[in-house]
Design an enzyme around this catalytic site. Sequence first.
Site, PDB file in Angstrom:
ATOM      1  N   GLY A  42     -25.728 -70.061 -25.850  1.00  0.00           N
ATOM      2  CA  GLY A  42     -26.212 -70.558 -24.562  1.00  0.00           C
ATOM      3  C   GLY A  42     -26.835 -71.934 -24.684  1.00  0.00           C
ATOM      4  O   GLY A  42     -26.688 -72.772 -23.794  1.00  0.00           O
ATOM      5  N   ALA A  43     -27.512 -72.177 -25.786  1.00  0.00           N
ATOM      6  CA  ALA A  43     -28.160 -73.479 -25.954  1.00  0.00           C
ATOM      7  C   ALA A  43     -27.132 -74.602 -25.969  1.00  0.00           C
ATOM      8  O   ALA A  43     -27.407 -75.713 -25.513  1.00  0.00           O
ATOM      9  CB  ALA A  43     -28.979 -73.495 -27.240  1.00  0.00           C
ATOM     10  N   GLY A  66     -61.496 -78.083  -9.542  1.00  0.00           N
ATOM     11  CA  GLY A  66     -61.144 -77.417  -8.286  1.00  0.00           C
ATOM     12  C   GLY A  66     -59.899 -78.015  -7.704  1.00  0.00           C
ATOM     13  O   GLY A  66     -58.922 -78.269  -8.401  1.00  0.00           O
ATOM     14  N   GLY A  67     -59.961 -78.256  -6.379  1.00  0.00           N
ATOM     15  CA  GLY A  67     -58.774 -78.777  -5.714  1.00  0.00           C
ATOM     16  C   GLY A  67     -58.333 -80.120  -6.251  1.00  0.00           C
ATOM     17  O   GLY A  67     -57.160 -80.476  -6.158  1.00  0.00           O
TER      18      GLY A  67
END
Lengths: 519, 499, 181
Positions: free
Chosen positions: A409-410, A173-174
């Site tokens: 781009g790399a 949970g939290g």
Amino acid sequence: MDVNGRNFKKFLERQQVFESQYDSESMKKQHAKGKLTARERIAILFDENTFEEVDAYVSSAKSEGDFGKIKGSFGDGVIIGHGQVHGRLVFAYAQDFNIMGGSLGSIHAAKIMKLQDMALKMGAPIIGLIDSGGARIQEGVASLAGYAGIFYRNVQASGVIPQISVILGPAAGGAVYSPSITDYVFMTNKTSYMFVTGPNVVKEVLNEDVTFDDLGGAEVHAKKSGVAQMIFEDEENTLMGVRRLISYLPSNNLENCPETEPDEDETRDVEEKLRDIVPDDANKPYDVKDVINLIVDKRSFYEISERFAQNLVVGFGRLDGKVIGIIANQPKVLAGTLDIDSSTKGARFIRFCDSFNIPLLTLEDVPGFLPGIDQEHSGIIRHGAKLLYAYADATVPRITVILRKSYGGAYCVMNSKNLGGDFNFAWPTAEIAVMGPEGAVAILYRKELAASDDPAKLKKELAVKYRDEIANPYVADEKGFIDEVIDPAITRKKLKSAFLALENKYITNPTRKHGNIPL
Amino acid sequence: MKIKSILIANRGEIAIRIMRTARRMGIRTYAIKTAKEPNAWYLDEADDIIDFSECLSDTPEFLDIERIIHAVRENNIDAVHPGYGFLAENPIFARRCEEENINFIGPSSEVIYNMGNKTVAKDIARKNKVPLLRGSKGTLLNADYARRFANAIGYPVILKAAAGGGGRGMRVAENEEEVERMYNLASNESAKAFNDPAMFIEKYVAQPRHIEFQILADKHGNIVHLGERECSIQRKHQKLIEESPSPALDPELRETMGNAAVDIAKGVGYFSAGTVEFLLDADRKFYFMEMNTRIQVEHPVTEMVTGIDLIEQMIKVAQGEKLPFAQKDIRLKGHAIEFRINAEDVQSGFSPSLGTIEKISWPESKNVRVDTGVRDGSVITPYFDSMIAKLIVYGEDREKALQESSNAIRKFWIKGTKTTLSFCRAVLQNRNFRKGNFNTSFLSSELKIHYHSEPEEEMLAAFFAVFDFARDLEEAEGKKLNVEKGKNITPWLLNKRLR
Amino acid sequence: MAEKNKGAKNTRKSRMIALSTTEKEYVFTNPLDRKVKYMGETIQIKLYEDPNGFSYVLWKNKKYPLEIIEKNQNKYTVMLNGVWHSFTIETPFSLKRKKFLESQAGTSSSVTIDAPMPGKIVEVLVEEGADVKAGEPILILEAMKMQNEISSHVDGVIRKIAIRQNDSVMKDDLLIEIEKH
């Protein structure tokens, strides 16, 4: 004071009650599950006899009403305190599963928050040993508020002091948000798990059957989700792993990393084996970790997130005793391409190193980003941008060595010169181009290939020519985007002197509250 | 007709082996360099290198007939030795050599073609009254035919590729249900490996011994056999350990089988070196299997017990010389065993263990011969076979040869890949092997565990693992962290960081 | 509080257990002393390590060449005299923990078939949901130019097929999961 008098007697009695919380019965309970007790964990984590507990006798909140029955205890299920790890001040808290299931009540939370405040005040790292059932239902909103307070402090301390979470039991949970905000999450295989909603709820709501381990076990988080950076087979090795990590990190963001003795062996500065690792054939894979291990001080490479996004290797190493952060494409996995997972893995690592003044070494061999509908629809564009942003935003010394491929781009993303790389080196096997030779000639010579009788042969010949004339490091060298093409054998020597020159680097980015990194 | 130069169209240990003899004979040697192993040892042993590194087509370098022919013509080389594998039994290559007046060191292309087809070879054996197993006379049309034939001959049967060899393209069918599946498996494998899916069928002899005879013949009709080799230690039809002579043969059987081998060679007009393979069943009946028209991997054991250099003889025959000996001059003396050491992981079912041989060392002795193409730093690639070395051990008798073998294997050290040395050790430990009591089912039925390890060895390995772990731990814990240096930040930096 | 677990770290270094994959436990106390107790004798072991050459152990005057093939955290594969052995290095506690975890897992109902070697999937002979018998071939893997039949080693149902025809696989890659009957 009379040691037999009332005052001292009361002191001792109280101590006895306190110690009875940690008797052999409770030890057996943990051991029966294959887990260690909170005290045993602390003993392994800290240097011998250096741990001092704080707020040991703070009492739990009082029971309230039918739904709020609390079994009172000293300490409220968490041990907090400070000690030394490798001789340095470190703060830690260890949740005690034996006391109300290690659940977080208001006092339990208050103790942790107190510890966090102390760590921040002293500028020392804080380690959380998590073993908790989660929020204490009996204390209702007070428990939740406790968590929120802890999260708030995690964020305040983020980038100021190193924060490490060691999941040694449940974290549900939290409770999982604190670890995920901290810098590193360690998990122990088979006895720790993290998930936001547990199997019971999954079964109720979705009617899906799944075990604790399959849903959020250590392997899942180490391999698939990337939430856990380090995974070990048992608790002792996990805690030793934390000790090892701390030895690489500074205590706070004003200090430099601790240093070890420089490698005495200077013959390592020229390492001919480095020449043999990268094959001339651009399509043959190799293990970039072999390169890393030959460059850094012997046995100093400590890999982070080894099982996640294996196409990018990140970790800490030492050059002459000084810590550097290493990011390297791994050609033997997915041909070294960048994808969503590896981009986020790299970006987070760079951000951490930048926060704590750890210089960065990038070893590049990347043919591009992984193509495909899956990647595109899942947002490779914004995830890839994270890596780019992280590099550009980093003000620590940044050095790149292009080992082989560096396309499109790399090339830009992997710490290129114009992205702010301080020194950019390349090996003779480097290929720097907008795209690979085959792809490039297919476009540039489309007409000629269509008209040829043997297009396959022509393409091969053109690709060879392209490789010779364009896709080599010398063009970039002559244009100044590469500082020097170096003999692989002297890489270590070159890097040592380069990092030395950058020791005093200081630049700032424009003043702003904070940038808007794509998330 | 004297051969003054030879191109060796092969690599690795056999290339080096051929070059050594050629050099001794004063013949100039040429080797082919490939991009797949640019630093291979055999290249250093040749007088000249012909560079095939440029990848001009998809055909593998050692199979590129025209490119090789072209290289031979361009460099005015007299002869070609194909070694084993690759183009050694390719009739087209032999024919092209004949057409181009290049001396192909081997038999004629016609003989290669004939004996290369298992069904044709069997025909020749039949004509020469050499015993054969029941089976299809020609190739089978399809799986259905196979099934019908199998039912006629009786199970178990073995389906074999007509163009096959080296254990590939063969499957055994134990009953009618299995025939179609085994047929398809074998045929597909054969199509991929030999470009020919044609199959034939034979009665399967369970647990035979594999005995082969070395043939040497000149171009003048003189044919001799140089004794037998026992090759029953096999795994999936790949030979692992060979020896000469065979513990199963007595002089009488040797003479009978030897004569049969010579008859076949004679019947087909053979010259050069070749091997006739037989199966020997439990009743000591032998059956012709096939003839290999090339020098074989395991030829060294024959060389050790006869004292004859087979490569030298092949070259002399190619030059048109007569054999310098007759059958009565051939005597087998002593005993030789060959162990093939491959880069395979015995404990994982002999799966290939590729990588770099960091270091290799073996004991030098007059009774030990090591044929290898591997030296420190050599890479075992997936492009070629996984053979590291052939260890051939000689002894005055089998018992002495076995002892010498144990010794030699113990001192054979290889670092960098997993090897089949532990398998060799396991075989040597086996009582039945030591007694000479074994057949081709040895690995599957007799050798329970395929690797050998002494009891203290696991303990020592465990100790080393613990020692190394403890040592790392000690180092990590003992490392002095100099925090002071980390706190000594120059005023320049500290000033800026404080902001 | 600090007094309680004083010797914890020292115990770890002083008493270590190598657990082999054959479930044998080899206990060594103070391994860095290089003294080993075996079959009633205590013997000093000499280690010769040469990173550029052969390393070997000298035991009772015999040399055993050795090499660490794999090493990951506390998992080791050591090759000694041509045979490799795999171990995990445990402490007395982690060993107990291991045994406990195994007893928890019990008899796992599903079995994985992993690739025994790198190669290419030529043909998948079964479908998800199909019944298989032990020994029945379920796929064909081509490696080093040979076609290898991979068979199921249990009776069961094909739960998951993780590969497709023409896929390339590496050693240990998951191929097929079978749910035991």
